[in-house]
Design an enzyme around this catalytic site. Structure first.
Site, short mmCIF file in Angstrom:
data_model
loop_
_atom_site.label_atom_id
_atom_site.label_comp_id
_atom_site.label_asym_id
_atom_site.label_seq_id
_atom_site.Cartn_x
_atom_site.Cartn_y
_atom_site.Cartn_z
N SER A 61 38.74 10.57 -39.03
CA SER A 61 38.16 10.40 -40.37
C SER A 61 38.11 11.70 -41.16
O SER A 61 37.89 12.78 -40.61
CB SER A 61 36.73 9.86 -40.25
OG SER A 61 36.72 8.61 -39.62
N HIS B 131 30.42 4.85 -40.23
CA HIS B 131 30.77 4.65 -38.82
C HIS B 131 29.53 4.62 -37.92
O HIS B 131 29.49 3.87 -36.93
CB HIS B 131 31.74 5.74 -38.37
CG HIS B 131 33.12 5.58 -38.92
ND1 HIS B 131 33.96 4.56 -38.51
CD2 HIS B 131 33.82 6.28 -39.86
CE1 HIS B 131 35.11 4.65 -39.16
NE2 HIS B 131 35.05 5.67 -39.99
#
Length: 463
Positions: free
Chosen positions: A299, A393
């Site tokens: 990410s 997340h």
């Protein structure tokens, strides 16, 4: 009045915004002409030029057709009266039902009617996209508009719940228009050309999107996955421009890396689609490739460089106060740059020049890693992770697993996060408990690497 809107000639001079909005939209069981009036509203709105004209209509809709406060006060009093007088339950429930009805803003009825039209759901997503845009640019503002934006977001959240969503896989054989939309909507790692696109939907790669039963074939949110032999630490290896290998060696596929998730419709911002998409894709991959053991993201860390420059600025204002680097780090940085640590680093971070110096990249490796760990783990908004990608997340139950140095050396990656990326790892048996702990007690589950870097930050910094 003539000339009161950009779409006036289209619908005739007698249809002004005021007359259009004064129709009885709020009745749940409107007569059959309600469909015709809904279609009129859609045509009128789309006939208005994007920008000030639409902003004016949205502002009027939010301000003049919200909650009827007079009725709310009236039925609140009736509810209290029914309770005080100890009337039978039926009377109290009836008064509460009427109060509940009038607590709904009047424009909600309009949105409900529009949602039932053919193509109405697509239109409402477009309309909310204009609202989100307008609020971001201050073209529309104020509590009434913000309230209407929230009401429409909640309605879309119901209409776009998992039961109405279809999971679709993209391949090189998918329709050209779908491939084009996937390419255009890629917000994390822009697609360079058609060869790049072919690579991203080819071997050792998977690309999935959600569509809605009322908007078939239209990508709403897209997830790109790399199939690898280990958890990736660099995006360059995933998106590099090479001709795709045709045959996958299944023995080499033991990890699935989620490296990009992009919303294609701004009007669905804040509607929970990403979490459902990842969960569905995990199930799909488990069926297709049961040998996969590791599920992780790679990410970006948007906002880190901006945050760091802000810290350096605050130190510059306070007479070169150093709270970020050790004395030896300051000395090394000054020797390489020939200037004061904070002021020079601010300039170098602003123009990305620091990556041109191998020595400086080496010296900044450890301090930037521990600063990044603190930014992700320690900087909070209302008790949750400040960084939006981290928050996403962690809410899903992932573990903040590994920060990677020079993982994205593109100008965009250097500019946003000093080239760093982070893996959020999904241990499937623990995601539910991790998610509950994060949402309930705001506890972040992190690996030893991350916690060690956080500890180093706390020892070497005085924030």
């Amino acid at each position: 009045p003539p000339g009161a809107g950009g779409g006036m000639s289209r619908l005739g001079p007698c249809l002004s915004p005021r007359r259009l909005l004064r129709r009885p939209w709020t009745k749940e069981k409107a007569p059959p002409p309600a469909e015709l009036r809904g279609a009129e509203f859609v045509r009128y709105y789309r006939g208005l030029e994007a920008g000030p004209r639409r902003a004016e209509l949205l502002t009027r809709l939010a301000r003049d057709f919200g909650v009827d406060h007079g009725r709310v006060a009236e039925f609140s009093a009736k509810v209290l009266q029914a309770r005080e007088q100890g009337r039978e339950p039926g009377a109290l429930l009836q008064a509460e039902d009427r109060l509940r009805y009038y607590l709904n803003p009047q424009y909600r009825g309009l949105f409900q009617h529009l949602g039932r039209l053919e193509g109405g759901l697509r239109f409402l997503v477009e309309l909310r996209g204009d609202l989100v845009d307008g609020l971001a640019t201050k073209a529309v503002d104020g509590p009434h508009v913000k309230e209407m934006n929230g009401v429409l977001k909640n309605m879309l959240s119901e209409w776009f719940s998992t039961g109405f969503l279809n999971l679709e896989r993209v391949t090189w054989q998918s329709p050209c228009e779908v491939l084009q939309k996937i390419s255009d909507s890629e917000a994390v790692h822009p697609v360079r050309n058609w060869l790049d696109m072919k690579r991203r939907v080819g071997s050792y790669r998977r690309c999935y999107f959600f569509s809605h039963c009322a908007i078939p074939g239209e990508p709403l949110i897209v997830l790109h996955v790399a199939l690898t032999s280990e958890i990736s630490s660099s995006i360059q290896a995933i998106v590099k421009e090479v001709y795709p290998i045709e045959t996958e060696d299944l023995d080499k596929i033991t990890a699935a890396i989620f490296y990009s998730i992009s919303l294609t419709q701004q009007g669905l911002q804040g509607v929970e689609l990403g979490t459902y998409l990842i969960k569905r894709v995990v199930k799909e991959l488990q069926k297709e490739l049961p040998q996969i053991k590791d599920f992780s993201s790679l990410s970006p860390i948007p906002g880190f460089t901006k945050w760091l420059v802000g810290l350096l600025s605050s130190q510059t204002k306070e007479l070169e106060r150093n709270e970020l680097f050790t004395e030896s780090e300051c000395q090394e940085i000054s020797e390489i740059t020939g200037g004061s640590t904070t002021e020079t680093l601010k300039k170098l971070l602003t123009n990305n020049e620091w990556v041109r110096s191998e020595k400086l990249v080496q010296v900044l490796h450890l301090p930037f890693m521990r600063l990044c760990a603190w930014y992700l783990y320690g900087e909070k908004h209302r008790g949750y992770a400040l960084n939006p990608v981290a928050n996403f997340h962690l809410q899903n139950g992932a573990v903040m697993w590994r920060i990677n140095w020079m993982a994205d050396t593109s100008p965009r990656g250097i500019g946003a996060s000093c080239g760093m990326m982070v893996n959020y790892r999904y241990f499937l048996e623990d995601t539910a408990s991790n998610s509950a702990a994060y949402l309930g007690t705001k506890q972040i589950k992190a690996s030893e690497q991350v916690l060690s870097l956080v500890s180093q930050f706390q020892q070497n910094s005085k924030l």
